[in-house]
Write an enzyme that holds these catalytic residues in place. Structure first.
Site, PDB file in Angstrom:
ATOM      1  N   HIS A 123     -16.125 -14.423  -4.489  1.00 40.28           N
ATOM      2  CA  HIS A 123     -16.597 -13.594  -5.600  1.00 40.28           C
ATOM      3  C   HIS A 123     -15.726 -12.358  -5.759  1.00 40.28           C
ATOM      4  O   HIS A 123     -14.952 -11.998  -4.868  1.00 40.28           O
ATOM      5  CB  HIS A 123     -18.075 -13.223  -5.418  1.00 40.28           C
ATOM      6  CG  HIS A 123     -18.377 -12.500  -4.152  1.00 40.28           C
ATOM      7  ND1 HIS A 123     -18.407 -13.120  -2.918  1.00 40.28           N
ATOM      8  CD2 HIS A 123     -18.652 -11.194  -3.906  1.00 40.28           C
ATOM      9  CE1 HIS A 123     -18.694 -12.240  -1.983  1.00 40.28           C
ATOM     10  NE2 HIS A 123     -18.841 -11.053  -2.555  1.00 40.28           N
TER      11      HIS A 123
ATOM     12  N   ARG B 126     -27.548  -5.430  -1.158  1.00 37.33           N
ATOM     13  CA  ARG B 126     -27.094  -6.756  -0.690  1.00 37.33           C
ATOM     14  C   ARG B 126     -27.593  -7.045   0.713  1.00 37.33           C
ATOM     15  O   ARG B 126     -27.523  -6.193   1.595  1.00 37.33           O
ATOM     16  CB  ARG B 126     -25.558  -6.806  -0.704  1.00 37.33           C
ATOM     17  CG  ARG B 126     -25.009  -8.209  -0.586  1.00 37.33           C
ATOM     18  CD  ARG B 126     -23.501  -8.212  -0.459  1.00 37.33           C
ATOM     19  NE  ARG B 126     -23.100  -7.990   0.910  1.00 37.33           N
ATOM     20  CZ  ARG B 126     -21.835  -7.963   1.330  1.00 37.33           C
ATOM     21  NH1 ARG B 126     -20.852  -8.133   0.462  1.00 37.33           N
ATOM     22  NH2 ARG B 126     -21.547  -7.762   2.585  1.00 37.33           N
TER      23      ARG B 126
ATOM     24  N   HIS C  57     -13.003 -12.587  -2.531  1.00 35.76           N
ATOM     25  CA  HIS C  57     -13.285 -12.709  -1.099  1.00 35.76           C
ATOM     26  C   HIS C  57     -14.561 -13.512  -0.868  1.00 35.76           C
ATOM     27  O   HIS C  57     -15.342 -13.762  -1.787  1.00 35.76           O
ATOM     28  CB  HIS C  57     -13.432 -11.327  -0.446  1.00 35.76           C
ATOM     29  CG  HIS C  57     -14.607 -10.549  -0.962  1.00 35.76           C
ATOM     30  ND1 HIS C  57     -14.622  -9.947  -2.200  1.00 35.76           N
ATOM     31  CD2 HIS C  57     -15.817 -10.292  -0.412  1.00 35.76           C
ATOM     32  CE1 HIS C  57     -15.780  -9.352  -2.391  1.00 35.76           C
ATOM     33  NE2 HIS C  57     -16.539  -9.552  -1.320  1.00 35.76           N
TER      34      HIS C  57
ATOM     35  N   ASP D 256     -17.833 -13.210   1.801  1.00 39.32           N
ATOM     36  CA  ASP D 256     -18.421 -12.216   2.716  1.00 39.32           C
ATOM     37  C   ASP D 256     -18.372 -12.691   4.165  1.00 39.32           C
ATOM     38  O   ASP D 256     -18.745 -13.835   4.465  1.00 39.32           O
ATOM     39  CB  ASP D 256     -19.876 -11.922   2.331  1.00 39.32           C
ATOM     40  CG  ASP D 256     -19.972 -11.221   0.984  1.00 39.32           C
ATOM     41  OD1 ASP D 256     -19.010 -10.540   0.595  1.00 39.32           O
ATOM     42  OD2 ASP D 256     -21.019 -11.372   0.316  1.00 39.32           O
TER      43      ASP D 256
HETATM   44  C1  SIN Z   1     -19.794  -7.846  -2.993  1.00 39.98           C
HETATM   45  O1  SIN Z   1     -18.589  -8.016  -2.870  1.00 39.98           O
HETATM   46  O2  SIN Z   1     -20.602  -8.357  -2.243  1.00 39.98           O
HETATM   47  C2  SIN Z   1     -20.293  -7.002  -4.148  1.00 39.98           C
HETATM   48  C3  SIN Z   1     -20.430  -7.762  -5.395  1.00 39.98           C
HETATM   49  C4  SIN Z   1     -20.815  -6.889  -6.538  1.00 39.98           C
HETATM   50  O3  SIN Z   1     -21.066  -5.690  -6.349  1.00 39.98           O
HETATM   51  O4  SIN Z   1     -20.878  -7.382  -7.653  1.00 39.98           O
END
Ligand code: SIN
Length: 271
Positions: A246, A261, A98, A100
């Site tokens: 990612h 994050r 996905h 973000d």
């Molecule tokens: C996310 O999808 O932003 C999380 C990525 C992660 O936890 O590695």
């Protein structure tokens, strides 16, 4: 610290930057970091002694913070989202490809992830370059896609195993974006559809859209477009949501993982 140096992670995507202390990053180092981020999609900095306050300060250097409306905020730091896996959980937040905030009309430009508690193994994050993937499509398919837009929705949070969709007021109407976007800084073209949030092409039904979308999801995440980031204590990863998708790997069952994050506000995307 020694001089800044940039090392590519793979041919298509990612770079490690060393020689920078993110607590004292100079203007010229920040410029190099941004340039590397925009061209390589994701940058990783190791061994940072990085407090939540420093995390917020770095994010604000990129722009306004875009607080995610579905994630649990970090206690005492509501601008930071908690990405937590408890030891008893078998699935993870972000465990599918996905980008973000693609469900927003002005999707987050960057995400800054800080490793706070790591499992003894696993928990890597994979990144796929949407610019390399775009360049890898046939000219015919690129031409077809360049005239299309697609709808993105936050609806998948309603099915979250992590109770991320508890607040009905958080859900918003779908957003429409070009399928091939042009990066606002580099002008490079990138594929901008993802399996978590894209529902259909504009003017097409979901049923009609599904085969081509599913083809694209497979095509753009082929190994030659990817890199894998192994998190170590003190690692900070920054990615450009216009350039990469990612995927968080769920391979550390029985162990906890905690990441912090911050997402940085972006702009409407253009073809
Ligand atoms: C996310 O999808 O932003 C999380 C990525 C992660 O936890 O590695």
């Amino acid at each position: 610290m020694s001089d800044l140096s940039v090392t590519r992670l793979t041919g298509a995507v990612g770079a490690e930057i060393s020689g920078v202390d993110l607590n004292r990053i100079s203007d010229s180092q920040f410029e190099t970091l941004c340039d590397t981020l925009f061209r390589r999609g994701v940058v990783v900095l190791r061994d940072q002694d990085f407090s939540p306050e420093a995390h917020i300060a770095l994010a604000e250097r990129f722009g306004e913070i875009d607080v995610n409306r579905f994630f649990t905020p970090v206690a005492a730091h509501p601008m930071i989202a908690e990405v937590r896996t408890r030891a008893e959980q078998n699935t993870v937040i972000g465990g599918t490809w996905h980008s973000d905030h693609s469900y927003d009309p002005e999707p987050a430009m960057a995400s800054i992830l800080v490793a706070r508690e790591l499992p003894p193994y696993g928990g890597d994050t994979l990144f796929a370059s949407m610019t390399a993937a775009c360049a890898g499509l046939s000219e015919g398919l690129r031409d077809t896609l360049s005239g299309l837009s697609a709808w993105h929705t936050d609806g998948s949070f309603a099915r979250s195993e992590f109770d991320m969709g508890k607040d009905a007021a958080a859900f918003r109407p779908p957003s429409l974006h070009p399928v091939l976007i042009r990066h606002p800084e580099t002008g490079e073209r990138a594929v901008y559809v993802n399996g978590d949030f894209t529902t259909r092409f504009d003017g097409w039904s979901e049923e009609e859209s599904r085969p081509l979308l599913e083809y694209l999801y497979r095509a753009v995440t082929q190994p030659q477009y990817c890199c894998r980031v192994r998190w170590t204590p003190g690692s900070v990863g920054i990615w450009d949501n216009r350039t990469v998708q990612h995927f968080a790997t769920a391979d550390y069952q029985g162990h906890a993982r905690l990441m912090h994050r911050i997402t940085v506000k972006g702009q409407a995307l253009e073809r």
